[in-house]
Structure formats: structure tokens, C-alpha cells
Scaffold this motif. Sequence first.
Motif, mmCIF file in Angstrom:
data_model
loop_
_atom_site.group_PDB
_atom_site.id
_atom_site.type_symbol
_atom_site.label_atom_id
_atom_site.label_comp_id
_atom_site.label_asym_id
_atom_site.label_seq_id
_atom_site.Cartn_x
_atom_site.Cartn_y
_atom_site.Cartn_z
ATOM 1 N N PHE A 10 3.053 9.552 -11.249
ATOM 2 C CA PHE A 10 2.455 8.578 -10.337
ATOM 3 C C PHE A 10 0.934 8.643 -10.331
ATOM 4 C CE2 PHE A 10 1.163 7.302 -5.971
ATOM 5 C CZ PHE A 10 1.616 5.996 -5.996
ATOM 6 N N THR A 11 0.378 9.840 -10.382
ATOM 7 C CA THR A 11 -1.079 9.982 -10.325
ATOM 8 C C THR A 11 -1.696 9.625 -11.670
ATOM 9 O OG1 THR A 11 -0.900 12.329 -10.907
ATOM 10 C CG2 THR A 11 -0.970 11.774 -8.565
ATOM 11 N N TRP A 12 -2.938 9.174 -11.601
ATOM 12 C CA TRP A 12 -3.683 8.838 -12.819
ATOM 13 C C TRP A 12 -5.017 9.570 -12.738
ATOM 14 C CZ3 TRP A 12 -2.150 7.096 -17.240
ATOM 15 C CH2 TRP A 12 -3.092 6.659 -18.188
ATOM 16 N N SER A 28 0.799 -1.232 0.000
ATOM 17 C CA SER A 28 0.000 0.000 0.000
ATOM 18 C C SER A 28 0.827 1.273 0.000
ATOM 19 C CB SER A 28 -0.938 0.014 1.209
ATOM 20 O OG SER A 28 -0.198 -0.064 2.415
ATOM 21 N N ASP A 29 2.158 1.165 0.174
ATOM 22 C CA ASP A 29 2.978 2.381 0.185
ATOM 23 C C ASP A 29 3.074 2.962 -1.219
ATOM 24 O OD1 ASP A 29 5.824 1.599 -1.076
ATOM 25 O OD2 ASP A 29 5.045 -0.105 0.049
ATOM 26 N N ALA A 30 3.588 4.165 -1.309
ATOM 27 C CA ALA A 30 3.660 4.868 -2.585
ATOM 28 C C ALA A 30 5.072 4.880 -3.154
ATOM 29 C CB ALA A 30 3.137 6.289 -2.422
ATOM 30 N N ASN A 31 5.845 3.796 -2.901
ATOM 31 C CA ASN A 31 7.216 3.704 -3.406
ATOM 32 C C ASN A 31 7.419 2.412 -4.191
ATOM 33 O OD1 ASN A 31 8.429 6.126 -2.056
ATOM 34 N ND2 ASN A 31 7.801 5.011 -0.226
ATOM 35 N N PRO A 32 6.668 2.227 -5.276
ATOM 36 C CA PRO A 32 6.817 0.973 -6.025
ATOM 37 C C PRO A 32 8.204 0.857 -6.652
ATOM 38 C CG PRO A 32 5.454 2.543 -7.228
ATOM 39 C CD PRO A 32 5.670 3.128 -5.876
ATOM 40 N N PRO A 33 8.882 -0.267 -6.483
ATOM 41 C CA PRO A 33 10.220 -0.439 -7.059
ATOM 42 C C PRO A 33 10.163 -0.685 -8.557
ATOM 43 C CG PRO A 33 9.518 -2.431 -5.967
ATOM 44 C CD PRO A 33 8.463 -1.413 -5.685
ATOM 45 N N ALA A 34 11.329 -0.708 -9.168
ATOM 46 C CA ALA A 34 11.421 -0.915 -10.610
ATOM 47 C C ALA A 34 10.791 -2.244 -11.009
ATOM 48 C CB ALA A 34 12.878 -0.881 -11.044
ATOM 49 N N VAL A 71 1.689 -1.219 -10.871
ATOM 50 C CA VAL A 71 1.102 -0.136 -10.077
ATOM 51 C C VAL A 71 -0.367 0.002 -10.468
ATOM 52 C CG1 VAL A 71 1.304 2.293 -9.430
ATOM 53 C CG2 VAL A 71 3.346 0.985 -10.044
ATOM 54 N N PHE A 72 -1.265 -0.174 -9.495
ATOM 55 C CA PHE A 72 -2.697 -0.277 -9.782
ATOM 56 C C PHE A 72 -3.476 0.963 -9.351
ATOM 57 C CE2 PHE A 72 -1.310 -4.688 -9.585
ATOM 58 C CZ PHE A 72 -1.995 -5.274 -10.645
ATOM 59 N N TYR A 73 -4.537 1.234 -10.131
ATOM 60 C CA TYR A 73 -5.463 2.336 -9.856
ATOM 61 C C TYR A 73 -6.889 1.795 -9.863
ATOM 62 C CZ TYR A 73 -1.381 5.173 -10.380
ATOM 63 O OH TYR A 73 -0.135 5.704 -10.189
ATOM 64 N N ALA A 74 -7.738 2.452 -9.090
ATOM 65 C CA ALA A 74 -9.086 1.946 -8.830
ATOM 66 C C ALA A 74 -9.961 1.922 -10.084
ATOM 67 C CB ALA A 74 -9.757 2.796 -7.751
ATOM 68 N N ALA A 75 -10.980 1.087 -10.032
ATOM 69 C CA ALA A 75 -12.018 1.097 -11.063
ATOM 70 C C ALA A 75 -12.763 2.417 -10.971
ATOM 71 C CB ALA A 75 -12.973 -0.069 -10.860
ATOM 72 N N GLU A 92 9.158 2.478 -13.059
ATOM 73 C CA GLU A 92 10.574 2.452 -13.422
ATOM 74 C C GLU A 92 11.466 2.569 -12.190
ATOM 75 O OE1 GLU A 92 11.837 3.840 -17.487
ATOM 76 O OE2 GLU A 92 10.313 5.366 -17.022
ATOM 77 N N GLY A 93 10.843 2.729 -11.006
ATOM 78 C CA GLY A 93 11.596 2.777 -9.775
ATOM 79 C C GLY A 93 12.241 4.105 -9.458
ATOM 80 N N ASN A 94 11.991 5.099 -10.290
ATOM 81 C CA ASN A 94 12.622 6.410 -10.104
ATOM 82 C C ASN A 94 11.612 7.551 -10.132
ATOM 83 O OD1 ASN A 94 11.889 6.384 -12.762
ATOM 84 N ND2 ASN A 94 13.939 6.635 -13.607
ATOM 85 N N GLY A 95 10.351 7.211 -9.905
ATOM 86 C CA GLY A 95 9.309 8.231 -9.920
ATOM 87 C C GLY A 95 8.592 8.374 -11.240
ATOM 88 N N SER A 96 8.995 7.595 -12.248
ATOM 89 C CA SER A 96 8.283 7.614 -13.520
ATOM 90 C C SER A 96 7.717 6.225 -13.797
ATOM 91 C CB SER A 96 9.199 8.053 -14.666
ATOM 92 O OG SER A 96 10.239 7.120 -14.869
ATOM 93 N N TYR A 97 6.721 6.183 -14.692
ATOM 94 C CA TYR A 97 5.956 4.960 -14.933
ATOM 95 C C TYR A 97 5.689 4.824 -16.417
ATOM 96 C CZ TYR A 97 5.520 5.596 -9.981
ATOM 97 O OH TYR A 97 5.843 5.785 -8.671
#
Length: 268
Positions: free
Chosen positions: A248-250, A203-209, A213-217, A231-236
Motif C-alpha cells: 500500500f505504501t509508496w 480518503s479511507d485506506a480500504n480501496p476496493p478491487a 490509488v493515488f499518491y502525492a506529487a 486488487e482489493g486484498n491488500g496488494s496493488y
Amino acid sequence: MDETTSAPRTARQQVRRRRSWLVGALVAAATATAALQGVGIAPADAGISGYRITGTGGVGLKVRTDPYNVNAGVVAVLADGTAFTAECAVRGRNVSGNTVWHRISAPASGWISDFYTTTPGFNQYIPGEPDCANITTRETRALNWAVSVLGQANTNGDLGDSNHPWNGWCDNFVAHAYGRAASGYATAIAHFNDLRNRGLIHSDANPPAGALVFYAAASVNGGAGHVMLSEGNGSYISTAATVRRVSFTWPGAPYIGWAYANPEWSGR
């Protein structure tokens, strides 16, 4: 534990580290003996185990997303005595004279400073531990593929998949990154729910490379949810009209957690 880059080791820390070396050496010797006897040894690709976290004074050691950046995200905090599995090592940020960082796969996946471990040598790799620069992981291979298709709009027959647009096929996209023509789920939210039911969602906001990364319906995704690769560096890397890097936000769908790709997905 907040690792420092300049604080000298105290006499107590030096004694603790020497004790750690002794424990590590004893474990290594026992492992070698067992190997000769043909019992109890995991295969080489299972990583290196037999060592533990030590010397944090009860604070615990932070598992980080990056071995070089003092502000790298924290994946987990491991208490003194916690066993870990090391996959490889690099020379990273200096922690009290020790620049070795281990990439671990259990009990969390990320990077830990060797200074706070029972490994047998100070500022040395574990015997038999490869340099991370010389190996690739399934997460690395997934990201390499995702980067290779940035700007593309269609599957282009990858893995024999039909030539459909990536837009609207986010769960199919992350499956492709891990070498699967289909994810096995109808939607991203179904994928999320399965991983959550298996206890694999963080549930934390630091997904590794390489993490999913999931977002709600939500209405913006037709109730199907959304998933993209960290990508582990703040980009996706995400699907849209073309495959692209995003923040990070969608818009319109709140973040609900991340997970490593399904354990049964072997990767490309």
C-alpha cells in the motif's frame, strides 16, 4: 453494523425481516407493473434498485470490500432507509443464517449482507439478480488485464499505443487497464485533482478491487504524483522497471486517496 456469524435472530429481528420481505415484494410488484406500462424502469445493465437498508438499529450497515472475510475493509456505512443498487450476488459469509451478499454500485461500491435489506426473500437472491460468478465488471476486466502484463516492461503496442516503457507512465497504465490508450491527463496528480474536484475521491485506506490509488506529487515521482490499481486484498499493481505487485505504501510519496475509474471510462 458488525455482522455476526453465530448470533441467533431475535423475534424482533424475525418480524423486522418479514416486514422487509413485504416491502420488497410490494416494490417488486410496482416495478413489474411499471415495466408493463413502459415507464420509469432503468435498463438491465443499470443494476437492480428499489430496496433499502433496514434493521441495523441506527448503527448502519458496513459496505465491505469482500463478502467472505469478516475482517474485510469497510468502504462506507449506510444508514437505515438508504436505497442501494445491486449488480449481482454471491453466497458468502453467514450472517444470522443468511449467506447472500449483494455487490452494490450505489451509493457506494462494495458488498453488503442481504440480512440487513428489504429484499423480498430471506437468504435468497433478488428476483432477476445474476450470480457474480457469471458476470464480469469493468473493474474485473481491468484487473485481469493488469495481471496479464505483470513482469512486462513496455506497452508492446497495446491499444495501438507506441512501444514505450511502463516505468514513469503510471497514469497511462491505469488508463490502459480500462481500455484507453491515454488517460487524458498530463500526470497522475492532475488526474487525482480532477476526480477530487468532481467529488469522486475517497480518503479511507480500504480501496476496493479495481480502484485507482493515488499518491502525492513528490520528488520521487518528479512532482507528477503516482497512481496504481488496487486488487482489493491488500496488494496493488503498479508500474516500475516492470509491472509488479507492491504494498500500500509508496516510498517518498504519501497516500492521498482512491477513486473508482472515471465514470465515462467504459472499460475493456
